[in-house]
Structures are given as structure tokens and as C-alpha cells.
Write a protein that holds these residues in place. Sequence first.
Motif, short mmCIF file in Angstrom:
data_model
loop_
_atom_site.label_atom_id
_atom_site.label_comp_id
_atom_site.label_asym_id
_atom_site.label_seq_id
_atom_site.Cartn_x
_atom_site.Cartn_y
_atom_site.Cartn_z
N GLU A 117 -39.43 -71.99 95.83
CA GLU A 117 -39.19 -72.00 97.27
C GLU A 117 -39.17 -70.56 97.78
OE1 GLU A 117 -38.97 -74.61 99.36
OE2 GLU A 117 -39.54 -75.83 97.64
N LYS A 158 -51.13 -76.92 95.65
CA LYS A 158 -50.04 -76.77 96.62
C LYS A 158 -49.00 -77.87 96.49
CE LYS A 158 -52.86 -74.11 99.70
NZ LYS A 158 -53.55 -73.96 100.97
N THR A 216 -46.33 -68.84 104.08
CA THR A 216 -47.47 -68.92 103.19
C THR A 216 -47.51 -67.70 102.29
OG1 THR A 216 -48.91 -67.84 104.78
CG2 THR A 216 -48.82 -70.24 104.84
N ASN A 248 -47.79 -79.11 93.71
CA ASN A 248 -46.87 -78.80 92.61
C ASN A 248 -46.44 -77.34 92.61
OD1 ASN A 248 -46.76 -81.38 91.43
ND2 ASN A 248 -48.75 -81.05 90.48
N ASN A 249 -46.71 -76.62 93.70
CA ASN A 249 -46.33 -75.21 93.82
C ASN A 249 -46.79 -74.38 92.62
OD1 ASN A 249 -45.15 -75.58 96.30
ND2 ASN A 249 -43.12 -75.94 95.46
N ARG A 250 -48.06 -74.54 92.27
CA ARG A 250 -48.63 -73.78 91.17
C ARG A 250 -49.94 -73.14 91.60
NH1 ARG A 250 -48.04 -78.23 86.44
NH2 ARG A 250 -45.79 -78.22 86.36
N CYS A 251 -50.25 -72.07 90.93
CA CYS A 251 -51.52 -71.40 91.14
C CYS A 251 -52.05 -71.04 89.75
CB CYS A 251 -51.31 -70.14 91.98
SG CYS A 251 -52.82 -69.24 92.31
N TYR A 307 -45.96 -70.21 88.74
CA TYR A 307 -45.12 -71.23 89.33
C TYR A 307 -44.48 -70.64 90.58
CZ TYR A 307 -45.77 -73.61 84.93
OH TYR A 307 -46.33 -74.22 83.84
N ILE A 308 -44.73 -71.27 91.69
CA ILE A 308 -44.26 -70.75 92.96
C ILE A 308 -43.02 -71.53 93.36
CG2 ILE A 308 -44.89 -70.32 95.36
CD1 ILE A 308 -47.87 -70.61 94.33
N GLU A 358 -55.55 -73.46 93.41
CA GLU A 358 -54.21 -73.67 93.93
C GLU A 358 -53.86 -75.15 93.89
OE1 GLU A 358 -52.88 -71.58 97.46
OE2 GLU A 358 -54.74 -70.42 97.39
#
Length: 126
Positions: A78, A111, A2, A113-116, A75-76, A109
Motif C-alpha cells: 500500500e 495491478k 500511482t 496482485n500489486n506485483r510488477c 511486490y508493491i 504489471e
Amino acid sequence: MTMEIEIKDGRSDNLPLPKDKLVALIQESYDTIGVNNEDGPSTKPNSNTLIKSILEKLEKHSSLYKYVASVTTLYIGELDEVSKNFSLKNDIGASWQSKKDGIFNHKLEDKNNNRCYLITILWLHK
């Protein structure tokens, strides 16, 4: 693994509307645009569309202020043992009257789409 992102609030002791209503306004803008986005229902909003929606809702709330909204999208990718650290800094400055004007920061957040989205709202009394 996390990831934690900390938002430090600025001058929000004189918000133009209660904090919970401001957070709800931001979330409502995000949710509505996510469903009605012109790119399709699976695509989350781009920053310009989100900013426009937030500002329209704020302007309907009160005409006593001028509002500025900023969205920083993170953009988060892996995260693994090698690439688990990153930093992001976004500073905003303004010249204002501290009793009437202020700044508020909020994090959304996505989660899936792995964006914040880091949202900053400034209000300036007219």
C-alpha cells in the motif's frame, strides 16, 4: 496514488526476433502460466515457471542462440503519503560480441496482485 517504473533498454538493436513478437512471447508466457499455474487459477506465476516458459518459447524460435532469462519480482505494498518512494536496482553483465549478442528488458504489471515483473532476456550467438 500511482507508481511509475522506468525500464531502460540495453542492447536490443539486434534482437533474435522482432521486438513486438518478443513482447508478445513474454506476455503469452505470463498469461498462459497465470491460467494454468499449479497453485490455482487465481495465483500468478512464480519466477521459475515464467522463466522456463519464456526460455522454451525462445528455443523453439531459434537454435542459433543461447538464451538467459531473469525475472525480478517487485511486490508493491500500500502506497501512502509516508511510504511512496522505493527503489529497485537489478544489474546484469555479460561478455559478448556486440553485433550478434544482446539484451532486452520488459516490464509486466499485475495491478490486481500489486506485483510488477521486470524481465531481462539475454541472447548469445552460438
